[in-house]
Write a protein that holds these residues in place. Structure first.
Motif, PDB file in Angstrom:
ATOM      1  N   MET A 246     -12.914  28.773  18.756  1.00  0.00           N
ATOM      2  CA  MET A 246     -12.121  27.907  17.908  1.00  0.00           C
ATOM      3  C   MET A 246     -10.649  28.266  18.085  1.00  0.00           C
ATOM      4  N   ASP A 247      -9.839  27.270  18.361  1.00  0.00           N
ATOM      5  CA  ASP A 247      -8.418  27.460  18.563  1.00  0.00           C
ATOM      6  C   ASP A 247      -7.695  27.271  17.240  1.00  0.00           C
ATOM      7  N   LEU A 248      -7.144  28.341  16.703  1.00  0.00           N
ATOM      8  CA  LEU A 248      -6.487  28.282  15.398  1.00  0.00           C
ATOM      9  C   LEU A 248      -5.135  27.576  15.443  1.00  0.00           C
ATOM     10  N   SER A 249      -4.537  27.470  16.613  1.00  0.00           N
ATOM     11  CA  SER A 249      -3.222  26.842  16.679  1.00  0.00           C
ATOM     12  C   SER A 249      -3.293  25.334  16.488  1.00  0.00           C
ATOM     13  N   THR A 250      -4.446  24.719  16.789  1.00  0.00           N
ATOM     14  CA  THR A 250      -4.560  23.268  16.633  1.00  0.00           C
ATOM     15  C   THR A 250      -5.358  22.866  15.401  1.00  0.00           C
ATOM     16  N   SER A 251      -6.023  23.803  14.765  1.00  0.00           N
ATOM     17  CA  SER A 251      -6.814  23.446  13.585  1.00  0.00           C
ATOM     18  C   SER A 251      -5.913  23.343  12.363  1.00  0.00           C
ATOM     19  N   THR A 252      -6.324  22.515  11.430  1.00  0.00           N
ATOM     20  CA  THR A 252      -5.579  22.357  10.187  1.00  0.00           C
ATOM     21  C   THR A 252      -6.468  22.743   9.023  1.00  0.00           C
ATOM     22  N   ILE A 253      -5.843  23.217   7.998  1.00  0.00           N
ATOM     23  CA  ILE A 253      -6.560  23.578   6.783  1.00  0.00           C
ATOM     24  C   ILE A 253      -6.295  22.485   5.765  1.00  0.00           C
ATOM     25  N   THR A 254      -7.364  21.934   5.214  1.00  0.00           N
ATOM     26  CA  THR A 254      -7.206  20.909   4.189  1.00  0.00           C
ATOM     27  C   THR A 254      -7.683  21.470   2.854  1.00  0.00           C
ATOM     28  N   ILE A 255      -6.995  21.068   1.820  1.00  0.00           N
ATOM     29  CA  ILE A 255      -7.335  21.491   0.474  1.00  0.00           C
ATOM     30  C   ILE A 255      -7.736  20.248  -0.298  1.00  0.00           C
ATOM     31  N   SER A 256      -8.853  20.322  -0.987  1.00  0.00           N
ATOM     32  CA  SER A 256      -9.333  19.171  -1.734  1.00  0.00           C
ATOM     33  C   SER A 256      -8.376  18.839  -2.870  1.00  0.00           C
ATOM     34  N   PRO A 257      -8.331  17.575  -3.277  1.00  0.00           N
ATOM     35  CA  PRO A 257      -7.455  17.195  -4.399  1.00  0.00           C
ATOM     36  C   PRO A 257      -7.766  17.963  -5.686  1.00  0.00           C
ATOM     37  N   ARG A 258      -9.030  18.278  -5.894  1.00  0.00           N
ATOM     38  CA  ARG A 258      -9.414  19.032  -7.090  1.00  0.00           C
ATOM     39  C   ARG A 258      -8.805  20.433  -7.074  1.00  0.00           C
ATOM     40  N   MET A 259      -8.845  21.090  -5.908  1.00  0.00           N
ATOM     41  CA  MET A 259      -8.271  22.430  -5.793  1.00  0.00           C
ATOM     42  C   MET A 259      -6.743  22.384  -5.872  1.00  0.00           C
ATOM     43  N   ARG A 260      -6.152  21.312  -5.359  1.00  0.00           N
ATOM     44  CA  ARG A 260      -4.699  21.155  -5.469  1.00  0.00           C
ATOM     45  C   ARG A 260      -4.298  21.029  -6.937  1.00  0.00           C
ATOM     46  N   MET A 261      -5.069  20.274  -7.703  1.00  0.00           N
ATOM     47  CA  MET A 261      -4.768  20.099  -9.122  1.00  0.00           C
ATOM     48  C   MET A 261      -4.933  21.420  -9.867  1.00  0.00           C
ATOM     49  N   ARG A 262      -5.981  22.158  -9.549  1.00  0.00           N
ATOM     50  CA  ARG A 262      -6.188  23.458 -10.200  1.00  0.00           C
ATOM     51  C   ARG A 262      -5.058  24.429  -9.867  1.00  0.00           C
ATOM     52  N   ALA A 263      -4.643  24.443  -8.610  1.00  0.00           N
ATOM     53  CA  ALA A 263      -3.539  25.319  -8.206  1.00  0.00           C
ATOM     54  C   ALA A 263      -2.247  24.909  -8.906  1.00  0.00           C
ATOM     55  N   ALA A 264      -2.024  23.606  -9.031  1.00  0.00           N
ATOM     56  CA  ALA A 264      -0.822  23.116  -9.702  1.00  0.00           C
ATOM     57  C   ALA A 264      -0.831  23.519 -11.174  1.00  0.00           C
ATOM     58  N   PHE A 265      -1.987  23.393 -11.841  1.00  0.00           N
ATOM     59  CA  PHE A 265      -2.086  23.815 -13.241  1.00  0.00           C
ATOM     60  C   PHE A 265      -1.819  25.314 -13.373  1.00  0.00           C
ATOM     61  N   ALA A 266      -2.408  26.106 -12.497  1.00  0.00           N
ATOM     62  CA  ALA A 266      -2.209  27.558 -12.565  1.00  0.00           C
ATOM     63  C   ALA A 266      -0.749  27.922 -12.353  1.00  0.00           C
ATOM     64  N   LEU A 267      -0.111  27.333 -11.356  1.00  0.00           N
ATOM     65  CA  LEU A 267       1.309  27.611 -11.110  1.00  0.00           C
ATOM     66  C   LEU A 267       2.176  27.171 -12.281  1.00  0.00           C
ATOM     67  N   ALA A 268       1.879  25.998 -12.847  1.00  0.00           N
ATOM     68  CA  ALA A 268       2.673  25.491 -13.965  1.00  0.00           C
ATOM     69  C   ALA A 268       2.546  26.401 -15.185  1.00  0.00           C
ATOM     70  N   ILE A 269       1.351  26.863 -15.466  1.00  0.00           N
ATOM     71  CA  ILE A 269       1.142  27.748 -16.618  1.00  0.00           C
ATOM     72  C   ILE A 269       1.871  29.071 -16.415  1.00  0.00           C
ATOM     73  N   VAL A 270       1.785  29.632 -15.207  1.00  0.00           N
ATOM     74  CA  VAL A 270       2.470  30.895 -14.925  1.00  0.00           C
ATOM     75  C   VAL A 270       3.986  30.716 -15.024  1.00  0.00           C
ATOM     76  N   ALA A 271       4.503  29.631 -14.471  1.00  0.00           N
ATOM     77  CA  ALA A 271       5.952  29.383 -14.525  1.00  0.00           C
ATOM     78  C   ALA A 271       6.422  29.218 -15.967  1.00  0.00           C
ATOM     79  N   ASP A 272       5.661  28.465 -16.765  1.00  0.00           N
ATOM     80  CA  ASP A 272       6.060  28.275 -18.168  1.00  0.00           C
ATOM     81  C   ASP A 272       5.982  29.579 -18.951  1.00  0.00           C
ATOM     82  N   LEU A 273       4.965  30.386 -18.696  1.00  0.00           N
ATOM     83  CA  LEU A 273       4.877  31.680 -19.375  1.00  0.00           C
ATOM     84  C   LEU A 273       6.049  32.579 -19.003  1.00  0.00           C
TER      85      LEU A 273
END
Length: 120
Positions: free
Chosen positions: A1-28
């Motif tokens: 597997m060639d890592l230079s051409t592969s892409t990592i995709t993040i599901s919309p659900r995980m993006r939303m969870r990460a956004a909530f976690a970052l927002a809570i940490v930033a507000d705290l």
């Protein structure tokens, strides 16, 4: 597997969870931690955190108008103690759930899905 051409995709659900976690940490940080150690609204650290959060939220969730009040609201004295980043992400989540359409019942090819289709 060639890592230079592969892409990592993040599901919309995980993006939303990460956004909530970052927002809570930033507000705290901005509500509880920074006022103890840093000199309030004139703090460049607070401004850098807001700038980073604006970039991170735009990367994770795309551009939304809800992020503007969070970014500029920190410039108004007293508004610093409102969790604006968490409220902005919650509003984006609420709007994304409103636009999701889930068919109710079996979907027949060639027939429109939803309640109106079954009433015929």
């Amino acid at each position: 597997m060639d890592l230079s051409t592969s892409t990592i995709t993040i599901s919309p659900r995980m993006r939303m969870r990460a956004a909530f976690a970052l927002a809570i940490v930033a507000d705290l940080l901005q509500i509880a931690v920074f006022p103890m150690f840093i000199e309030g609204a004139a703090s460049p650290v607070d401004d850098l955190l807001d700038l980073g959060m604006a970039g991170a939220m735009s990367f994770l969730l795309g551009w939304h108008w809800e992020f503007l009040p969070s970014f500029f609201g920190k410039l108004v004295p007293g508004v610093d103690f409102v969790p604006l980043w968490t409220m902005a992400v919650a509003n984006v989540y609420r709007k994304s759930k409103r636009f999701e359409v889930k068919p109710e019942g079996p979907v027949i090819e060639g027939e429109p899905a939803g309640k109106d289709a079954r009433r015929k």
